[in-house]
Scaffold this motif. Sequence first.
Motif, PDB file in Angstrom:
ATOM      1  N   ASP A   1       0.281  -2.131   2.458  1.00  6.79           N
ATOM      2  CA  ASP A   1       1.069  -2.150   1.224  1.00  6.79           C
ATOM      3  C   ASP A   1       1.002  -0.791   0.530  1.00  6.79           C
ATOM      4  OD1 ASP A   1       1.674  -4.852   1.585  1.00  6.79           O
ATOM      5  OD2 ASP A   1      -0.065  -5.514   0.423  1.00  6.79           O
ATOM      6  N   PHE A   2      -0.192  -0.193   0.514  1.00  5.54           N
ATOM      7  CA  PHE A   2      -0.332   1.124  -0.116  1.00  5.54           C
ATOM      8  C   PHE A   2       0.499   2.163   0.624  1.00  5.54           C
ATOM      9  CE2 PHE A   2      -2.084   5.347  -0.446  1.00  5.54           C
ATOM     10  CZ  PHE A   2      -2.201   5.496  -1.818  1.00  5.54           C
ATOM     11  N   ASP A   3       0.419   2.155   1.949  1.00  4.53           N
ATOM     12  CA  ASP A   3       1.174   3.124   2.739  1.00  4.53           C
ATOM     13  C   ASP A   3       2.673   2.978   2.492  1.00  4.53           C
ATOM     14  OD1 ASP A   3      -1.181   4.106   3.803  1.00  4.53           O
ATOM     15  OD2 ASP A   3      -1.062   2.898   5.628  1.00  4.53           O
ATOM     16  N   LEU A   4       3.127   1.729   2.388  1.00  2.00           N
ATOM     17  CA  LEU A   4       4.544   1.497   2.107  1.00  2.00           C
ATOM     18  C   LEU A   4       4.907   1.979   0.708  1.00  2.00           C
ATOM     19  CD1 LEU A   4       7.266   0.332   2.946  1.00  2.00           C
ATOM     20  CD2 LEU A   4       6.508  -1.897   2.076  1.00  2.00           C
ATOM     21  N   LEU A   5       4.034   1.726  -0.249  1.00  2.00           N
ATOM     22  CA  LEU A   5       4.275   2.197  -1.616  1.00  2.00           C
ATOM     23  C   LEU A   5       4.435   3.711  -1.634  1.00  2.00           C
ATOM     24  CD1 LEU A   5       4.301   1.963  -4.743  1.00  2.00           C
ATOM     25  CD2 LEU A   5       1.801   2.076  -4.664  1.00  2.00           C
ATOM     26  N   LEU A   6       3.533   4.418  -0.996  1.00  2.00           N
ATOM     27  CA  LEU A   6       3.591   5.874  -0.992  1.00  2.00           C
ATOM     28  C   LEU A   6       4.862   6.375  -0.308  1.00  2.00           C
ATOM     29  CD1 LEU A   6       2.078   8.454  -1.776  1.00  2.00           C
ATOM     30  CD2 LEU A   6       0.879   8.337   0.415  1.00  2.00           C
ATOM     31  N   SER A   7       5.203   5.751   0.805  1.00  2.00           N
ATOM     32  CA  SER A   7       6.421   6.137   1.525  1.00  2.00           C
ATOM     33  C   SER A   7       7.667   5.915   0.681  1.00  2.00           C
ATOM     34  CB  SER A   7       6.511   5.334   2.829  1.00  2.00           C
ATOM     35  OG  SER A   7       7.746   5.546   3.467  1.00  2.00           O
ATOM     36  N   GLU A   8       7.756   4.750   0.037  1.00  2.00           N
ATOM     37  CA  GLU A   8       8.927   4.433  -0.785  1.00  2.00           C
ATOM     38  C   GLU A   8       8.999   5.320  -2.026  1.00  2.00           C
ATOM     39  OE1 GLU A   8      11.513   2.337  -0.185  1.00  2.00           O
ATOM     40  OE2 GLU A   8      10.627   2.200   1.819  1.00  2.00           O
ATOM     41  N   MET A   9       7.855   5.706  -2.557  1.00  2.00           N
ATOM     42  CA  MET A   9       7.854   6.637  -3.695  1.00  2.00           C
ATOM     43  C   MET A   9       8.399   7.985  -3.274  1.00  2.00           C
ATOM     44  SD  MET A   9       4.340   5.800  -5.793  1.00  2.00           S
ATOM     45  CE  MET A   9       4.679   7.085  -6.991  1.00  2.00           C
ATOM     46  N   HIS A  10       7.927   8.482  -2.163  1.00  2.00           N
ATOM     47  CA  HIS A  10       8.371   9.795  -1.699  1.00  2.00           C
ATOM     48  C   HIS A  10       9.857   9.798  -1.338  1.00  2.00           C
ATOM     49  CE1 HIS A  10       4.019  11.237  -0.667  1.00  2.00           C
ATOM     50  NE2 HIS A  10       4.290  11.291  -1.954  1.00  2.00           N
ATOM     51  N   LYS A  11      10.371   8.674  -0.854  1.00  2.00           N
ATOM     52  CA  LYS A  11      11.821   8.575  -0.594  1.00  2.00           C
ATOM     53  C   LYS A  11      12.617   8.781  -1.880  1.00  2.00           C
ATOM     54  CE  LYS A  11      11.712   5.367   3.340  1.00  2.00           C
ATOM     55  NZ  LYS A  11      12.016   3.964   3.775  1.00  2.00           N
ATOM     56  N   ARG A  12      12.015   8.397  -3.003  1.00  2.00           N
ATOM     57  CA  ARG A  12      12.677   8.521  -4.309  1.00  2.00           C
ATOM     58  C   ARG A  12      12.258   9.780  -5.055  1.00  2.00           C
ATOM     59  NH1 ARG A  12      11.880   3.356  -2.870  1.00  2.00           N
ATOM     60  NH2 ARG A  12      13.371   1.736  -3.490  1.00  2.00           N
ATOM     61  N   ASN A  13      11.594  10.675  -4.358  1.00  2.00           N
ATOM     62  CA  ASN A  13      11.082  11.913  -4.966  1.00  2.00           C
ATOM     63  C   ASN A  13      10.129  11.648  -6.126  1.00  2.00           C
ATOM     64  OD1 ASN A  13      12.468  13.775  -3.251  1.00  2.00           O
ATOM     65  ND2 ASN A  13      14.354  13.338  -4.376  1.00  2.00           N
ATOM     66  N   LEU A  14       9.373  10.571  -6.014  1.00  2.00           N
ATOM     67  CA  LEU A  14       8.317  10.269  -6.976  1.00  2.00           C
ATOM     68  C   LEU A  14       6.973  10.645  -6.361  1.00  2.00           C
ATOM     69  CD1 LEU A  14       9.466   6.709  -8.150  1.00  2.00           C
ATOM     70  CD2 LEU A  14       9.463   8.776  -9.560  1.00  2.00           C
ATOM     71  N   LYS A  15       6.131  11.271  -7.141  1.00  2.00           N
ATOM     72  CA  LYS A  15       4.813  11.670  -6.661  1.00  2.00           C
ATOM     73  C   LYS A  15       3.759  10.674  -7.148  1.00  2.00           C
ATOM     74  CE  LYS A  15       6.112  16.540  -6.400  1.00  2.00           C
ATOM     75  NZ  LYS A  15       6.207  16.553  -4.929  1.00  2.00           N
ATOM     76  N   LEU A  16       2.656  10.598  -6.391  1.00  2.00           N
ATOM     77  CA  LEU A  16       1.600   9.640  -6.705  1.00  2.00           C
ATOM     78  C   LEU A  16       0.287  10.363  -7.003  1.00  2.00           C
ATOM     79  CD1 LEU A  16       0.634   6.707  -6.941  1.00  2.00           C
ATOM     80  CD2 LEU A  16       0.103   6.767  -4.503  1.00  2.00           C
ATOM     81  N   ILE A  17      -0.284  10.032  -8.157  1.00  2.00           N
ATOM     82  CA  ILE A  17      -1.579  10.558  -8.578  1.00  2.00           C
ATOM     83  C   ILE A  17      -2.584   9.416  -8.534  1.00  2.00           C
ATOM     84  CG2 ILE A  17      -2.875  11.657 -10.453  1.00  2.00           C
ATOM     85  CD1 ILE A  17      -0.066  12.681 -11.457  1.00  2.00           C
ATOM     86  N   MET A  18      -3.635   9.585  -7.750  1.00  2.00           N
ATOM     87  CA  MET A  18      -4.657   8.552  -7.605  1.00  2.00           C
ATOM     88  C   MET A  18      -5.807   8.779  -8.583  1.00  2.00           C
ATOM     89  SD  MET A  18      -4.048   6.350  -5.050  1.00  2.00           S
ATOM     90  CE  MET A  18      -5.524   5.873  -4.150  1.00  2.00           C
ATOM     91  N   ASP A  19      -6.372   7.695  -9.071  1.00  2.00           N
ATOM     92  CA  ASP A  19      -7.563   7.738  -9.909  1.00  2.00           C
ATOM     93  C   ASP A  19      -8.789   7.781  -8.995  1.00  2.00           C
ATOM     94  OD1 ASP A  19      -8.879   7.638 -12.388  1.00  2.00           O
ATOM     95  OD2 ASP A  19      -7.492   6.124 -13.122  1.00  2.00           O
ATOM     96  N   ILE A  20      -9.626   8.795  -9.156  1.00  2.00           N
ATOM     97  CA  ILE A  20     -10.854   8.912  -8.349  1.00  2.00           C
ATOM     98  C   ILE A  20     -12.050   8.690  -9.277  1.00  2.00           C
ATOM     99  CG2 ILE A  20     -12.292  10.483  -7.007  1.00  2.00           C
ATOM    100  CD1 ILE A  20      -9.902   9.586  -5.457  1.00  2.00           C
ATOM    101  N   VAL A  21     -12.833   7.648  -8.990  1.00  2.00           N
ATOM    102  CA  VAL A  21     -13.938   7.238  -9.860  1.00  2.00           C
ATOM    103  C   VAL A  21     -15.249   7.597  -9.172  1.00  2.00           C
ATOM    104  CG1 VAL A  21     -14.873   5.364 -11.252  1.00  2.00           C
ATOM    105  CG2 VAL A  21     -12.472   5.296 -10.535  1.00  2.00           C
ATOM    106  N   VAL A  22     -15.753   8.802  -9.461  1.00  2.00           N
ATOM    107  CA  VAL A  22     -16.931   9.261  -8.726  1.00  2.00           C
ATOM    108  C   VAL A  22     -18.034   9.817  -9.624  1.00  2.00           C
ATOM    109  CG1 VAL A  22     -15.845   9.603  -6.476  1.00  2.00           C
ATOM    110  CG2 VAL A  22     -15.673  11.405  -8.213  1.00  2.00           C
ATOM    111  N   ASN A  23     -17.979   9.537 -10.926  1.00  2.00           N
ATOM    112  CA  ASN A  23     -19.186   9.728 -11.727  1.00  2.00           C
ATOM    113  C   ASN A  23     -20.176   8.627 -11.374  1.00  2.00           C
ATOM    114  OD1 ASN A  23     -20.840  10.607 -14.192  1.00  2.00           O
ATOM    115  ND2 ASN A  23     -20.442   8.451 -14.641  1.00  2.00           N
ATOM    116  N   HIS A  24     -19.630   7.482 -10.966  1.00  2.00           N
ATOM    117  CA  HIS A  24     -20.437   6.306 -10.632  1.00  2.00           C
ATOM    118  C   HIS A  24     -19.713   5.492  -9.566  1.00  2.00           C
ATOM    119  CE1 HIS A  24     -17.809   5.433 -14.137  1.00  2.00           C
ATOM    120  NE2 HIS A  24     -17.468   4.388 -13.399  1.00  2.00           N
ATOM    121  N   SER A  25     -20.421   4.585  -8.964  1.00  2.00           N
ATOM    122  CA  SER A  25     -19.818   3.627  -8.036  1.00  2.00           C
ATOM    123  C   SER A  25     -20.132   2.226  -8.552  1.00  2.00           C
ATOM    124  CB  SER A  25     -20.377   3.808  -6.619  1.00  2.00           C
ATOM    125  OG  SER A  25     -21.688   3.267  -6.528  1.00  2.00           O
TER     126      SER A  25
END
Length: 573
Positions: free
Chosen positions: A106-130
Amino acid sequence: MKNKTLAALCLGIAFLGCSKSSQNKKTDYPWWKETVIYQIYPRSFKDTNGDGIGDLKGIIEKLDYIKDLGVGAVWLNPVYSSPNADNGYDVSDYKNIMTDFGSMDDFDLLLSEMHKRNLKLIMDIVVNHSSDEHEWFKNSRSSRNNPYREYYHWWPAEKGKPNYRYSLFDVKGDAWKYDSLTNAYYLHYFSEKQPDLNWNNPKLRKEVNDIMIFWAKKGVDGFRLDAFQFAAKDPNFPKFPDGYEKNFIQYYAMQNGLHGYLKEMNSEVFTPFNTMSVSEGAGRNFVDAHELVDEDRNELNMAYAFEGVDIAKYEGYKLTDLKKVFSKWDSAFAEKGWLSVFLANHDQARMLSRFGNDSPDFRNPSAKMLQTFILSMRGTPYCYYGDELGMSNLNFNKIEQYQDIQAKNSYAKALSEGQDMGYFMKKLSFESRDNGRSPMQWTSEHEAGFTTAKPWLPVNPNFKTVNVSSEEKDAASNLNYFKKMVNLRKENPILIHGKYELLLKDHPNIYAYTRTLGKEKILVLLNFSKEKSSVHIKEMSQQPDIWINNYQSLESKNQTVSLLPYQACIMKL
């Protein structure tokens, strides 16, 4: 006299008068400077499988809606595997998707469909803690000799209890949690379910860089580093002054080593994969902020400072303070570096309820006024899902209604300290993060069209009138005004790169400023009050060229403008 020519502005031609001068031509800037970023809280955006929780397929379903807003990128709050103690900000597997949200396909499809629409994706990276349920931590706490022990901050109990550290989420306010398995304490700046990672350990740093590379290879366009300004810690944990928690940022943010971690991350991830980067928080001062984002530092792209968004409290706020904060940040970054501009995110109550007026009489003009502000300032605008509609606070009155761990723990702490719980509950109702996490209001049908089931958090009762379906059909709606304002910004680089100059700095109700690029100059007028206010603007011409206006007319005479409650307009000078 009233300028009757302005009446058509709300009917869809708000920016026809925007002439493109030679100095207003587009130039080569990074995409993240010239786009509008739309933040999505996935749990609350759109549910497609009937479990009451938003999912990745729901975002895919609404990509055409997002594209139609005119935005160029989406910041997606965490979707990684998580036990969900802090709604995904406690990650148990950084390379997998939480089942609530779907699958990696589902994520891969989301990213692909976003890029087809010239939309970029910014991911949240949570690495001060786990999460404490991450395999790293499970191994870390299993034995003092385990290879993962140094992935976290441990303090042997035989040395005595370590010096006090304040926890932002813990009921007792203590960031050290005793663990009997190895007779030691571990550190958690947030919940005890969120143990802090040890960034002094090069193996941990490589693990994190590898995680980001994993997502970058998939094609992710940027990363937002959650709470990363807190990542560096002195492993000796020296004693801090009594009462330091009232100003904990000075002791937690930007400690020794942080810049080295970011430079390493930049050289390993950001530069090779050409990804945009922004960190939550901008340090303790302007020097910190510049050292994070100035181009020659080779660390991050953009500062994300909280001073402005933190002004609005239950007790109210002064517009003069808001002007002072935004003006000083703009001034500090006028020649170097780049800022984020925002009034809302997943950690705040709704922008309209905090900075505007969510009563039926003033909802629409004040929502439009706030969008005019965000989208006419220098920097990259971040627009939080639902704000384009004028979504507002939930107004909970019982602690049982809340889902947020911060709300629940702060309630328990207040109760244990004997605080005035009546006042506490009113303040919580106004400021709680749950206010900003209620389901997106798509239609006037069952549960606002968000889900066919009971939603994880209640839908705001005003969804019958405040929803996408209704507002798309209304030319004068908040939604359509937002689209016009986004397009106005995209078509006029002066709104992106123009010099900012504050006018009327002491006026209690009117926020006025100019933007200048080359020979072109525009004026932005914003009434942050429910009262009509008149001001003299010497820069105004007799017949101003109005670019956009959230009312159908503007009353002006002899360089004096009378602004209606929450009126906003932009004009060329």
